[in-house]
Design a protein around this motif. Structure first.
Motif, PDB file in Angstrom:
ATOM      1  N   ALA A  21      28.955  67.501  54.891  1.00  0.00           N
ATOM      2  CA  ALA A  21      30.201  68.087  53.681  1.00  0.00           C
ATOM      3  C   ALA A  21      30.986  68.500  54.960  1.00  0.00           C
ATOM      4  N   ARG A  22      30.599  69.099  55.409  1.00  0.00           N
ATOM      5  CA  ARG A  22      31.398  69.928  56.685  1.00  0.00           C
ATOM      6  C   ARG A  22      31.991  68.389  57.984  1.00  0.00           C
ATOM      7  N   VAL A  23      31.174  67.667  57.953  1.00  0.00           N
ATOM      8  CA  VAL A  23      31.123  66.853  59.546  1.00  0.00           C
ATOM      9  C   VAL A  23      31.117  66.025  59.063  1.00  0.00           C
ATOM     10  N   ALA A  24      31.652  65.888  57.726  1.00  0.00           N
ATOM     11  CA  ALA A  24      32.537  64.650  57.316  1.00  0.00           C
ATOM     12  C   ALA A  24      33.444  64.362  57.281  1.00  0.00           C
ATOM     13  N   ASP A  25      34.289  66.022  56.866  1.00  0.00           N
ATOM     14  CA  ASP A  25      35.650  66.838  57.041  1.00  0.00           C
ATOM     15  C   ASP A  25      36.272  66.732  58.468  1.00  0.00           C
ATOM     16  N   LEU A  26      35.216  66.944  59.130  1.00  0.00           N
ATOM     17  CA  LEU A  26      35.986  67.430  60.076  1.00  0.00           C
ATOM     18  C   LEU A  26      36.251  65.914  60.925  1.00  0.00           C
ATOM     19  N   LEU A  27      35.084  64.350  60.774  1.00  0.00           N
ATOM     20  CA  LEU A  27      35.506  63.744  61.565  1.00  0.00           C
ATOM     21  C   LEU A  27      37.193  62.546  60.641  1.00  0.00           C
ATOM     22  N   ASN A  28      37.075  63.181  59.136  1.00  0.00           N
ATOM     23  CA  ASN A  28      38.265  63.028  58.488  1.00  0.00           C
ATOM     24  C   ASN A  28      39.857  63.084  59.055  1.00  0.00           C
ATOM     25  N   ASP A  29      39.572  64.347  59.276  1.00  0.00           N
ATOM     26  CA  ASP A  29      40.613  65.206  59.843  1.00  0.00           C
ATOM     27  C   ASP A  29      41.489  64.841  61.292  1.00  0.00           C
ATOM     28  N   VAL A  30      40.251  63.539  61.705  1.00  0.00           N
ATOM     29  CA  VAL A  30      41.063  63.506  63.119  1.00  0.00           C
ATOM     30  C   VAL A  30      40.659  60.902  62.347  1.00  0.00           C
ATOM     31  N   HIS A  31      40.888  60.993  61.337  1.00  0.00           N
ATOM     32  CA  HIS A  31      41.077  59.397  60.774  1.00  0.00           C
ATOM     33  C   HIS A  31      39.615  59.028  61.277  1.00  0.00           C
ATOM     34  N   LYS A  32      38.125  59.191  61.060  1.00  0.00           N
ATOM     35  CA  LYS A  32      37.130  58.553  61.624  1.00  0.00           C
ATOM     36  C   LYS A  32      36.484  58.877  60.072  1.00  0.00           C
ATOM     37  N   SER A  33      35.612  58.231  59.872  1.00  0.00           N
ATOM     38  CA  SER A  33      34.397  58.413  58.740  1.00  0.00           C
ATOM     39  C   SER A  33      33.316  58.521  59.062  1.00  0.00           C
ATOM     40  N   VAL A  34      32.688  59.126  57.807  1.00  0.00           N
ATOM     41  CA  VAL A  34      30.796  59.418  58.862  1.00  0.00           C
ATOM     42  C   VAL A  34      30.254  57.898  58.981  1.00  0.00           C
ATOM     43  N   GLY A  35      30.656  57.140  58.533  1.00  0.00           N
ATOM     44  CA  GLY A  35      29.446  55.533  58.567  1.00  0.00           C
ATOM     45  C   GLY A  35      30.128  55.393  59.259  1.00  0.00           C
ATOM     46  N   GLY A  36      29.232  54.820  61.116  1.00  0.00           N
ATOM     47  CA  GLY A  36      29.540  54.170  62.310  1.00  0.00           C
ATOM     48  C   GLY A  36      29.797  54.962  63.181  1.00  0.00           C
ATOM     49  N   SER A  37      30.095  56.467  62.713  1.00  0.00           N
ATOM     50  CA  SER A  37      30.367  57.384  63.626  1.00  0.00           C
ATOM     51  C   SER A  37      28.746  57.888  64.155  1.00  0.00           C
ATOM     52  N   GLN A  38      28.765  58.327  65.901  1.00  0.00           N
ATOM     53  CA  GLN A  38      28.105  59.025  66.412  1.00  0.00           C
ATOM     54  C   GLN A  38      27.887  59.892  66.409  1.00  0.00           C
ATOM     55  N   ILE A  39      26.894  60.731  66.292  1.00  0.00           N
ATOM     56  CA  ILE A  39      26.372  62.222  65.478  1.00  0.00           C
ATOM     57  C   ILE A  39      25.359  62.461  66.518  1.00  0.00           C
ATOM     58  N   LEU A  40      26.028  63.071  67.105  1.00  0.00           N
ATOM     59  CA  LEU A  40      24.944  64.233  67.921  1.00  0.00           C
ATOM     60  C   LEU A  40      24.164  65.405  67.628  1.00  0.00           C
ATOM     61  N   VAL A  41      22.403  65.958  67.464  1.00  0.00           N
ATOM     62  CA  VAL A  41      22.883  66.830  66.336  1.00  0.00           C
ATOM     63  C   VAL A  41      22.264  67.873  67.687  1.00  0.00           C
ATOM     64  N   LEU A  42      22.255  68.892  67.878  1.00  0.00           N
ATOM     65  CA  LEU A  42      21.352  69.532  69.137  1.00  0.00           C
ATOM     66  C   LEU A  42      20.488  70.391  68.225  1.00  0.00           C
ATOM     67  N   GLY A  43      19.359  70.192  68.644  1.00  0.00           N
ATOM     68  CA  GLY A  43      18.233  70.658  68.569  1.00  0.00           C
ATOM     69  C   GLY A  43      18.141  70.593  66.328  1.00  0.00           C
ATOM     70  N   LEU A  44      16.686  70.780  66.498  1.00  0.00           N
ATOM     71  CA  LEU A  44      15.829  69.625  65.167  1.00  0.00           C
ATOM     72  C   LEU A  44      15.312  71.347  64.425  1.00  0.00           C
ATOM     73  N   ALA A  45      14.300  72.521  65.616  1.00  0.00           N
ATOM     74  CA  ALA A  45      14.104  73.491  64.917  1.00  0.00           C
ATOM     75  C   ALA A  45      14.513  74.594  64.691  1.00  0.00           C
ATOM     76  N   TYR A  46      13.175  74.784  63.177  1.00  0.00           N
ATOM     77  CA  TYR A  46      14.322  75.547  62.309  1.00  0.00           C
ATOM     78  C   TYR A  46      14.079  77.105  63.094  1.00  0.00           C
ATOM     79  N   LYS A  47      14.236  77.071  64.608  1.00  0.00           N
ATOM     80  CA  LYS A  47      14.443  78.512  65.021  1.00  0.00           C
ATOM     81  C   LYS A  47      14.903  78.790  66.626  1.00  0.00           C
ATOM     82  N   ARG A  48      15.340  79.312  67.052  1.00  0.00           N
ATOM     83  CA  ARG A  48      16.168  79.427  68.814  1.00  0.00           C
ATOM     84  C   ARG A  48      14.671  79.253  69.262  1.00  0.00           C
ATOM     85  N   ASP A  49      14.489  78.590  70.638  1.00  0.00           N
ATOM     86  CA  ASP A  49      13.283  78.469  71.551  1.00  0.00           C
ATOM     87  C   ASP A  49      11.996  78.330  70.787  1.00  0.00           C
ATOM     88  N   LEU A  50      11.771  77.953  70.111  1.00  0.00           N
ATOM     89  CA  LEU A  50      10.456  77.654  68.743  1.00  0.00           C
ATOM     90  C   LEU A  50      10.768  75.999  69.082  1.00  0.00           C
TER      91      LEU A  50
END
Ligand SMILES: NC(=O)c1ccc[n+]([C@@H]2O[C@H](COP(=O)([O-])OP(=O)(O)OC[C@H]3O[C@@H](n4cnc5c(N)ncnc54)[C@H](O)[C@@H]3O)[C@@H](O)[C@H]2O)c1
Length: 426
Positions: free
Chosen positions: A301-330
């Motif tokens: 929801a925060r991601v959506a708000d942050l895109l909205n603030d620059v007049h973008k919608s989540v739909g169609g936006s490119q989002i890069l997620v850094l890190g999938l693991a549940y914990k640092r360096d694992l």
């Protein structure tokens, strides 16, 4: 003088493998048993699947002749000490002890009078006495504490922690009877610096659940605070840093995109399941689970708000997620909130790419998210409409993320000290 034992470690994962290596290093003869044939083959070739055990340490232990691995229960017949380190997951929010039962049955085929059985898997209080003991009695005719030693000793290993390892993390021991406690204390003292005895298995089982419930509840506390601090315009990270200067009565916890791993999201539910059987809920745990489980959706929801603030919608936006693991360096993905977050973003039409230098998978279940392979580049960062820092791996350079990310939402405070108008924190 310490008796050298013939040890069988059942389950060669994050808990069992370091234990098997440490016990062999202390002079015990150890056979590690795991039904996962591929894992056993890798271990026999000195390839460690666990970050805390280096290949070279494994090679050394194998070369000593004291450590061997098998997937065949027929190979454990000569053992006098059995340590059970198998998973204890939840199935439909209920403890699933099928792997403990299966391991106990294997032990039942090999246990002799005078032997010792230790359960290390995290579980609800009463498991050792009310579930393991009768099962072993039925299989062997042996009764604890008279015929063999029965012990619960929780593993507290914190994978990836550079300061605390198996050796210097004090070990809690709850034996059924004094002799069992004595024998287990002698065994663990041969490779662990400090042991702490409690009067029985139940107290030891409870100690482990208290530790993890404490973490779970306190993480939920700061997660809930993070949600309203955003609305109040307060930098919670700074407040946590300030509160942490108090030398007594405060232990810092940090918010995040949700809780993961085999322990924190699972163990407290073992306890609340047990409490519910008394006829009432364990409200702290249930509330904490509700708040922590909500975090991936909150981040989306925060991601959506942050895109909205620059007049973008989540739909169609490119989002890069850094890190999938549940914990640092694992590379551990168990219960990681990242797939939930990614699926949530995709359900709103986002085009998600993800990067994690530690995670070996290429696909996320029920998701079209694209894995970015190799090193994270400035071009990759710049191509995204928004970069979400999900896991604060030390391989990530915050300066580079801040410089090249067009908009950054940092859920871990990786970018602390890099204030910029396009960088936002949880
Ligand atoms: N990972 C942690 O940080 C951690 C810390 C403390 C306690 N624990 C607890 O320790 C236990 C083990 O966790 P883990 O992280 O090592 O799990 P893991 O998944 O890393 O490893 C468990 C291993 O047990 C094997 N196994 C399954 N059934 C078996 C059987 N019947 N006999 C022998 N081996 C069997 C699996 O193939 C697997 O290799 C769990 O109860 C967990 O809650 C985990």
């Amino acid at each position: 003088m310490v008796t050298n034992r013939n040890v069988c470690v059942l389950g060669l994962g994050y808990v069992g493998l370091p234990l098997a290596c440490a016990a062999a290093g202390a002079g015990h003869r150890v056979v590690g048993l795991d039904p996962d044939r591929a894992r056993v083959d890798a271990l026999r070739s000195a390839r460690s699947p666990v970050e805390d055990v280096e290949d070279r340490d494994l090679e050394k232990a194998l070369a000593s002749g004291l450590l061997s691995f098998t997937d065949d229960p027929g190979d454990i017949g000569g053992s006098d000490t059995f340590v059970i380190c198998v998973p204890t997951p939840l199935k439909e929010k209920t403890p699933d002890l099928t792997m403990v039962d299966a391991a106990v049955d294997i032990v039942g085929g090999a246990l002799r009078p005078g032997g010792m059985v230790i359960l290390e898997s995290t579980t609800y209080p009463g498991t050792t006495e009310d579930r393991v003991r009768p099962r072993l009695a039925e299989a062997t005719g042996l009764r604890a504490p008279d015929d063999y030693h029965l012990v619960f000793s929780p593993e507290r290993i914190d994978p990836g922690n550079p300061d605390y390892s198996l050796k210097n993390t004090p070990r809690v021991i709850g034996g059924l009877g004094t002799a069992a406690g004595d024998a287990a204390a002698e065994f663990y003292s041969s490779f662990i610096d400090h042991v702490h005895r409690v009067s029985g298995p139940r107290e030891a089982e409870m100690a482990k659940l208290l530790e993890n419930t404490y973490r779970h509840v306190n993480i939920a506390l700061v997660n809930e605070m993070a949600i309203f601090c955003e609305e109040l315009g307060i930098d919670l990270w700074e407040s946590i840093g300030a509160a942490s200067t108090k030398p007594f009565g405060f232990a810092p916890f940090t918010p995040g995109p949700g809780v993961g791993g085999h322990c924190i999201p699972v163990d407290p539910s073992y306890l609340s399941w047990r409490v519910r059987r008394l006829g009432y809920p364990f409200r702290f745990v249930e509330l904490a689970a509700e708040i922590n489980d909500r975090m991936p959706n909150y981040v989306a929801a925060r991601v959506a708000d942050l895109l909205n603030d620059v007049h973008k919608s989540v739909g169609g936006s490119q989002i890069l997620v850094l890190g999938l693991a549940y914990k640092r360096d694992l590379g551990d993905m168990r219960e990681s909130p990242a797939p939930i977050l990614i699926r949530r973003l995709e359900s709103r039409g986002a085009l998600v790419r993800w990067h994690d230098p530690h995670v070996g998978i290429l696909e996320i279940e029920d998701s079209n998210a694209v894995a970015v392979q190799g090193e994270l580049t400035a071009e990759e960062l710049a191509a995204a409409d928004l970069v979400v820092v999900h896991t604060d791996h030390s391989a990530y350079d915050p300066e580079m993320i801040v410089r090249h990310g067009r908009r950054v939402f940092d859920t871990r405070n990786l970018t602390a000290g890099h204030h910029a108008p396009h960088v936002f924190r949880l």
